[in-house]
Design an enzyme around this catalytic site. Structure first.
Site, mmCIF file in Angstrom:
data_model
loop_
_atom_site.group_PDB
_atom_site.id
_atom_site.type_symbol
_atom_site.label_atom_id
_atom_site.label_comp_id
_atom_site.label_asym_id
_atom_site.label_seq_id
_atom_site.Cartn_x
_atom_site.Cartn_y
_atom_site.Cartn_z
ATOM 1 N N HIS A 96 0.833 -1.207 0.000
ATOM 2 C CA HIS A 96 0.000 0.000 0.000
ATOM 3 C C HIS A 96 0.866 1.254 0.000
ATOM 4 O O HIS A 96 0.605 2.203 -0.767
ATOM 5 C CB HIS A 96 -0.920 -0.001 1.231
ATOM 6 C CG HIS A 96 -1.712 1.271 1.381
ATOM 7 N ND1 HIS A 96 -2.950 1.437 0.794
ATOM 8 C CD2 HIS A 96 -1.435 2.423 2.027
ATOM 9 C CE1 HIS A 96 -3.408 2.648 1.085
ATOM 10 N NE2 HIS A 96 -2.499 3.266 1.833
ATOM 11 N N GLU A 97 1.885 1.289 0.849
ATOM 12 C CA GLU A 97 2.754 2.466 0.906
ATOM 13 C C GLU A 97 3.532 2.637 -0.393
ATOM 14 O O GLU A 97 3.762 3.768 -0.841
ATOM 15 C CB GLU A 97 3.706 2.371 2.104
ATOM 16 C CG GLU A 97 3.010 2.310 3.461
ATOM 17 C CD GLU A 97 1.969 3.405 3.664
ATOM 18 O OE1 GLU A 97 2.132 4.507 3.097
ATOM 19 O OE2 GLU A 97 0.981 3.168 4.378
ATOM 20 N N HIS A 100 1.623 4.507 -2.946
ATOM 21 C CA HIS A 100 1.742 5.971 -2.911
ATOM 22 C C HIS A 100 2.982 6.434 -3.682
ATOM 23 O O HIS A 100 2.953 7.484 -4.337
ATOM 24 C CB HIS A 100 1.825 6.459 -1.462
ATOM 25 C CG HIS A 100 0.528 6.356 -0.719
ATOM 26 N ND1 HIS A 100 -0.638 6.895 -1.201
ATOM 27 C CD2 HIS A 100 0.224 5.788 0.483
ATOM 28 C CE1 HIS A 100 -1.624 6.666 -0.328
ATOM 29 N NE2 HIS A 100 -1.117 5.988 0.688
#
Length: 226
Positions: A96-97, A100
């Site tokens: 998920h990170e 980004h």
């Protein structure tokens, strides 16, 4: 009076429930080993490299669930449990990170918009309540209105954050599936971790919107009294 109590109960209960949900989901699935056996660091590095983001660094950071991507330093920071963890939860959050970081590299519109809102949102968070309280205490509608405008900027930031977070989770799922980090039978569990984390942002946005509505009603009431 009853409606007033229900309103404040919602303000307290919804964020607490959202935080408990993400913590409990993470705790449960941080004990479930991923089929790949990769650590969160290895998952993040693999996805970054496969997307050509060799310049993005990965650092271990203190705290639990303190994972984030720093667009200024181009660094993915993973909490110790996820940095070293080999669980489905560690893989999901690490991916998920990295999502980004991919957004940043692709200049994803909502992420860029959120970056431009940061100074205004910080100003709104810091000064809106001071202005709103002062406006109510002194029956100064101009102060109250200014406070509402500042607070609205902070609320806008919360809502712009939603597509950024959901898109990062969608990218995370695509990446860990396509790169074989998880098997098909692990997708449902991975989505649970990502959805629980996303719900905290939804709860925060809804609470902020309720507060904004309350302040607007206060402003209308103060104007009617005049």
């Amino acid at each position: 009076m009853g409606g007033f109590l229900i309103y404040f109960a919602i303000l307290l209960i919804v964020p607490l429930w959202a935080n408990m949900r993400v913590k409990n989901t993470y705790k449960k699935y941080s004990k479930v080993a991923s089929s790949s056996g990769l650590t969160g660091y290895e998952v993040a590095r693999k996805i970054l490299n496969d997307n050509g983001l060799y310049d993005v660094q990965i650092e271990e950071t203190r705290g639990k669930l303190s994972d984030h991507y720093d667009p200024r330093s181009k660094v993915v920071r993973l909490s110790s449990g996820n940095y070293h963890g080999r669980s489905v939860a560690a893989a999901a959050i690490s991916a998920h990170e990295v999502g980004h970081a991919i957004q940043d590299a692709e200049r994803y519109a909502f992420l860029r918009f959120r970056h431009t809102l940061v100074p205004v949102a910080n100003l709104g968070s810091n000064f809106s309540m001071i202005l709103i309280i002062a406006g109510m205490l002194f029956s100064a509608t101009n102060l109250l209105l200014l406070g509402i405008i500042f607070f609205a900027a902070a609320v806008l930031f919360q809502f712009v954050t939603l597509p950024v977070e959901f898109n990062a989770s969608s990218r995370a799922m695509d990446q860990i599936v396509s790169h074989g980090v998880i098997r098909n039978d692990e997708e449902r569990v991975t989505k649970k971790v990502l959805n629980a984390a996303a719900f905290t942002y939804v709860a925060a946005a809804l609470i902020a919107l309720l507060e904004l509505a309350r302040f607007i009603l206060m402003f209308i009431g103060l104007n009617n009294d005049d």
